[in-house]
Design a protein around this motif. Structure first.
Motif, PDB file in Angstrom:
ATOM      1  N   TRP A   1      -4.628   2.460   0.864  1.00  0.00           N
ATOM      2  CA  TRP A   1      -3.249   2.659   1.331  1.00  0.00           C
ATOM      3  C   TRP A   1      -2.963   1.837   2.576  1.00  0.00           C
ATOM      4  CZ3 TRP A   1      -2.800   6.563   5.569  1.00  0.00           C
ATOM      5  CH2 TRP A   1      -1.509   6.615   6.107  1.00  0.00           C
TER       6      TRP A   1
ATOM      7  N   LYS B   1      -9.352   6.071  -0.694  1.00  0.00           N
ATOM      8  CA  LYS B   1      -7.906   6.271  -0.854  1.00  0.00           C
ATOM      9  C   LYS B   1      -7.149   5.818   0.400  1.00  0.00           C
ATOM     10  CE  LYS B   1      -6.538  10.070  -2.872  1.00  0.00           C
ATOM     11  NZ  LYS B   1      -5.736   9.609  -4.028  1.00  0.00           N
TER      12      LYS B   1
ATOM     13  N   LYS C   1      -0.087  -1.013   2.599  1.00  0.00           N
ATOM     14  CA  LYS C   1       1.170  -0.721   3.293  1.00  0.00           C
ATOM     15  C   LYS C   1       1.163  -1.058   4.784  1.00  0.00           C
ATOM     16  CE  LYS C   1       3.480   1.348  -0.122  1.00  0.00           C
ATOM     17  NZ  LYS C   1       3.709   2.795  -0.082  1.00  0.00           N
TER      18      LYS C   1
ATOM     19  N   ILE D   1       0.210  11.036   2.851  1.00  0.00           N
ATOM     20  CA  ILE D   1       0.395   9.587   2.931  1.00  0.00           C
ATOM     21  C   ILE D   1       1.856   9.217   2.688  1.00  0.00           C
ATOM     22  CG2 ILE D   1      -0.086   7.453   1.651  1.00  0.00           C
ATOM     23  CD1 ILE D   1      -3.001   8.392   1.428  1.00  0.00           C
TER      24      ILE D   1
ATOM     25  N   ASP E   1      -2.465  12.646  -0.777  1.00  0.00           N
ATOM     26  CA  ASP E   1      -1.420  11.780  -1.355  1.00  0.00           C
ATOM     27  C   ASP E   1      -0.046  12.159  -0.810  1.00  0.00           C
ATOM     28  OD1 ASP E   1      -3.059  10.166  -2.908  1.00  0.00           O
ATOM     29  OD2 ASP E   1      -2.962  11.505  -4.650  1.00  0.00           O
TER      30      ASP E   1
END
Length: 427
Positions: A271, A267, A275, A223, A220
């Motif tokens: 993402w 995950k 994005k 990222i 996380d």
């Protein structure tokens, strides 16, 4: 399945009795199972394929420091593995084993000029850079050689891996990586250097992680950094999440590799879809222990049974120079007798002949054994032979690879003459 198991009361490696191996090659000897190595590597490779990754979007880079025998490296290279190295010597091992330098990533905090020159001359995939001074040195070396060095920065995300402090690498007080709050500044420096090509981001928070929550927490943070760098015009091609997945030493329950990778890819995919319009980013892994740890054992013979006032000792021919982990980390390794006996069980400390009180391999083990019996020190495939030494002028152990009913010698036992062959007397 276990590739070291009892058959009619005799411990075997795949289909070969360990006593037969001891008779042929002596002891102490490291014994590896080819089938276990293939199975453990395939857990990563198969999970990548199941989640739509190919060679362009995922690369498993085996951590050479965990077990660097040429036969192990050659086997994994044939399976498609890349390699995570931490020294020039490890690069030379990978090349000698037939590994591709274009699948090599070079980690470590203290790379020398000579190591950088060697890696650049072989056009390795990437350097994992850990400080601004290292960036400047690498840029200077690359400039002298007329090359560009591909780099990722190893970020220290300050995530607690909840493992032994000696193998925890992602906290603020560890020597590894670039502090999370300094990452943006360091990437700006890297992007401005003329012979540095910024290609990725890397982290490795520790080893022997039984839970993947700390790893996913670190992802996380990476990222978030990738998106910040994107806004700065610094676009990364890969995300290297390191290694660290643990193995079973003492009824441990490590997260299954497939389950961890499923959560990781979910995950990352969410993402990238949110994005980046679904554009993929290459994912790199640096597993070591989870591939080789339970694929190997250390075979040793009981030399003496010594009954003390407060303890019983099984004195064996393996020692702390053969397996350093118990003395260094107080690490726990299972101990199994090669031949099961019906005789009375007693509690023993399993110790070696080295002249140190710290020379022990296991403490307070319930064993039915006699002098001359063979013992298997379990889960010794990782950080066993690679951390061994010649302390007390002891030759390092032999290494063998078992493939079904075939046994191959993959490293000869060192003789005493080998140990002082490089030394000279004064004139």
């Amino acid at each position: 399945m276990s590739h070291f198991s009892y058959q009619d009361g005799v411990l075997c490696a795949e289909n070969t009795p360990l006593a037969q191996i001891a008779q042929q090659f002596g002891s102490p000897t490291y014994i590896y199972s080819k089938a276990a190595l293939v199975e453990n590597f395939s857990a990563y490779a198969d999970a990548c394929k199941q989640h739509g990754r190919n060679d362009e979007t995922a690369l498993v880079c085996y951590s050479v420091k965990s077990n660097s025998n040429l036969a192990v490296l050659n086997l994994l290279g044939k399976l498609g593995s890349g390699f995570d190295i931490v020294s020039g010597g490890e690069l030379l091992r990978v090349l000698a084993a037939g590994g591709s330098p274009r699948k090599v990533i070079f980690s470590g905090v203290g790379k020398s000029r000579e190591e950088m020159q060697l890696a650049l001359s072989h056009d390795i995939l990437c350097f994992n850079v850990e400080s601004i001074p290292e960036l400047h040195r690498l840029n200077a070396v690359a400039t002298e050689m007329g090359k560009k060095a591909a780099v990722s920065l190893r970020v220290n995300p300050n995530v607690d891996a909840k493992t032994h402090p000696y193998i925890s690498t992602g906290l603020k007080d560890n020597k590894f990586g670039i502090a999370y709050e300094d990452t943006l500044t360091t990437y700006r420096v890297a992007a401005a250097l003329p012979n540095i090509e910024v290609v990725g981001i890397d982290c490795h928070i520790g080893s022997q992680l039984l839970d993947d929550a700390p790893l996913l927490e670190a992802v996380d943070k990476l990222i978030e950094l990738i998106d910040t760098l994107d806004a700065e015009g610094i676009h990364l091609h890969h995300l290297d999440i390191g290694g660290g997945i643990g193995i079973n030493y003492d009824n441990d329950q490590p997260v299954a590799v497939g389950d961890y990778l499923a959560r990781l890819f979910a995950k990352i995919d969410a993402w990238r879809k949110q994005k980046h319009g679904g554009a993929p980013i290459k994912v790199l892994f640096e597993p070591g222990r989870s591939i080789v740890g339970n694929a190997g054992i250390l075979l040793t013979e009981v030399q003496y049974i010594k009954h003390g006032e407060t303890k019983n000792f099984a004195i064996v021919d393996a020692a702390m120079n053969d397996l350093m982990r118990p003395a260094m980390y107080e690490a726990w390794h299972g101990v199994l007798p090669v031949q099961q006996r019906d005789s009375a069980v007693a509690t023993y400390d399993v110790v070696g002949p080295v002249c140190e009180s710290g020379d022990w391999l296991a403490r307070s083990r319930e064993l039915a054994i006699e002098e001359g019996d063979l013992l298997a020190i379990m889960s010794a495939g990782a950080y066993g032979m690679t951390m061994s030494s010649n302390y007390n002028t002891r030759g390092r152990a032999a290494e063998v690879m078992v493939d079904g009913d075939k046994v191959h010698l993959i490293r000869k036992r060192e003789a005493a003459s080998d140990l002082f062959a490089l030394e000279s007397l004064l004139p």
